[in-house]
Design an enzyme around this catalytic site. Structure first.
Site, mmCIF file in Angstrom:
data_model
loop_
_atom_site.group_PDB
_atom_site.id
_atom_site.type_symbol
_atom_site.label_atom_id
_atom_site.label_comp_id
_atom_site.label_asym_id
_atom_site.label_seq_id
_atom_site.Cartn_x
_atom_site.Cartn_y
_atom_site.Cartn_z
ATOM 1 C CD GLU A 153 -3.041 -1.063 2.225
ATOM 2 O OE1 GLU A 153 -4.026 -1.800 2.109
ATOM 3 O OE2 GLU A 153 -2.894 -0.258 3.167
ATOM 4 C CD GLU A 212 -3.662 -5.770 3.558
ATOM 5 O OE1 GLU A 212 -4.498 -4.957 4.027
ATOM 6 O OE2 GLU A 212 -2.433 -5.608 3.644
#
Length: 440
Positions: free
Chosen positions: A167, A351
């Site tokens: 991320e 995720e």
């Protein structure tokens, strides 16, 4: 669960994810100080002044934790390594205890029939590198490549996949412009440089990995399904800016060698000189692309300096984090990334999960909302596959309740409940439901 393995392609991988600082216990094993230790030490930054010093004590309990992954029937385990555990100062001296730990951990996954899916960096920057400017400093690309070479030189022969950075939006924008995560800056110049340098570091680490002969390399970005909060042109324009910052900045650079104009409008004046020359190095060939997805956002225009936007509360049910539950957004993101950027490259949901107020009662943890959440998002994956998107896997966040960054230990995302007083693990109803669904 109303689905089973048979409802997905035969080679589809089901996995679960964690990250180093959130579970390991950073006070053990010779790990160096990180900017998360520093951030947590300042009053008001983290709920209850908590930190990752002990966390779930995975450093000592990893065998029990890997047994949970195996016993649920998962195929892969997405884990991260801590840069400061491997190299306490971020450069130079290597911590033998740290390398030994990741060596044991990978061997433990393989012994249990799990595919080790490594992330090199999940947000814990060595403090010594933060002292040198951290992600604002262009030299971090070289430091990160050196770290990648040290770690992959030890375990790269046995990991199934490797992604350099988890991320990058959180590493750069959330942490340097919004200030919510370490190092807690609110500075457009710092944010712009971090937005570029985190991608440059990604490219440098991929070069290091390929130089060592490590294969199956990818990238992992987070995405939100962003829509205007109302029908005004101002909100539509604000949504495009939000989308450019969180959804398009990184993937555009990785696959199209460019940054979106709506983001450059505000960021370009603060980027380092000659940034355009780095785009070829950033856009290294990849073998797969990972998508983290949790929620949608309603966006409206807001007064004040660029980017002039705000998030508006929507009508959908929410997780304990306050995030709207919108599985349809995952289908849309998967299709959009496939058609606009990756164009046939395998996609993996790296995720997806939700926080809930989970409690142990009579030795059990009932979490029906999480079961429904996971079912809804797996159905979204199935819809994307039916539309021709090459989705090859899905990872639940997370295996364990853990240190949830600025929220401390309040937000429970785990399939396995952790009592943070005695560290006892209790598999939740969602864990057992997944185990039944994944049974071969």
């Amino acid at each position: 669960m109303t689905f089973s393995r048979a409802d997905f392609p035969a080679d589809f991988l089901f996995g679960v994810a964690t990250s180093a600082y959130q579970i390991e216990g950073h006070g053990a094993g010779g790990a160096g100080r990180t900017h998360w230790d520093d951030f947590a030490a300042a009053p008001g930054n983290v709920a209850h002044a908590e930190d990752g010093r002990r966390a779930c004590d995975h450093y000592h309990r990893w065998e029990e934790d890997l047994d949970f992954v195996r016993d649920a029937g998962f195929d892969s385990y997405r884990f991260s390594a801590s840069w400061a555990r491997v190299m306490p100062e971020g450069r130079g001296t290597v911590n033998a205890e740290g390398l030994d730990f990741y060596d044991r951990l990978v061997d433990g996954m393989l012994a249990r029939g799990l595919k080790p899916a490594l992330t090199l960096y999940h947000w814990e920057l060595p403090s010594a590198l933060q002292d040198l400017g951290g992600w604002r400093n262009r030299d971090i690309a070289g430091w990160f490549a050196d770290y990648a070479e040290v770690l992959l030189g030890r375990i790269g022969d046995r990991v199934w996949s490797t992604a350099p950075v988890n991320e990058p939006w959180c590493v750069a924008w959330l942490s340097h412009f919004l200030g919510h995560h370490a190092p807690g800056l609110r500075d457009i110049r710092a944010a712009a440089r971090a937005m570029h340098h985190v991608l440059l570091a990604h490219g440098a680490a991929v070069e290091s990995a390929r130089g060592l002969g490590v294969g199956n390399l990818g990238a992992v970005c987070n995405f939100e399904h962003a829509i205007p909060a109302d029908g005004s042109e101002a909100s539509a324009a604000a949504t495009r800016r939000h989308d450019a910052l969180i959804n398009r900045w990184f993937v555009s650079a990785l696959f199209n060698r460019q940054y979106p104009e709506e983001a450059l409008d505000g960021i370009a004046p603060h980027l380092p000189s000659g940034w355009e020359k780095d785009l070829d190095r950033i856009a290294q060939p990849l073998d797969w692309f990972g998508i983290n997805y949790y929620t949608r956002k309603l966006v409206a225009a807001a007064p004040g300096p660029w980017p002039g936007l705000s998030e508006v509360e929507g009508p959908l049910p929410r997780t304990r984090m306050g995030w709207e539950i919108h599985p349809e957004g995952l289908s849309d993101i998967l299709l959009r990334i496939h058609e606009g950027y990756t164009r046939g490259l395998p996609l993996i949901v790296t995720e997806n999960g939700m926080a809930a107020a989970d409690r142990v009662q009579a030795g059990e943890v009932q979490d029906p909302d999480r079961i429904a959440y996971l079912e809804g998002h797996l159905a979204a994956v199935q819809r994307a596959i039916a539309q021709g998107v090459p989705v090859r896997g899905y990872h639940v966040w997370s295996l364990l309740d853990n240190f949830e960054w600025a929220f401390g230990y309040d937000q429970r995302f785990g399939l396995v409940h952790v009592d943070f007083q005695n560290l006892q693990r209790t598999p939740k109803a969602s864990y057992h439901a997944l185990a039944r669904a994944l049974a071969r």
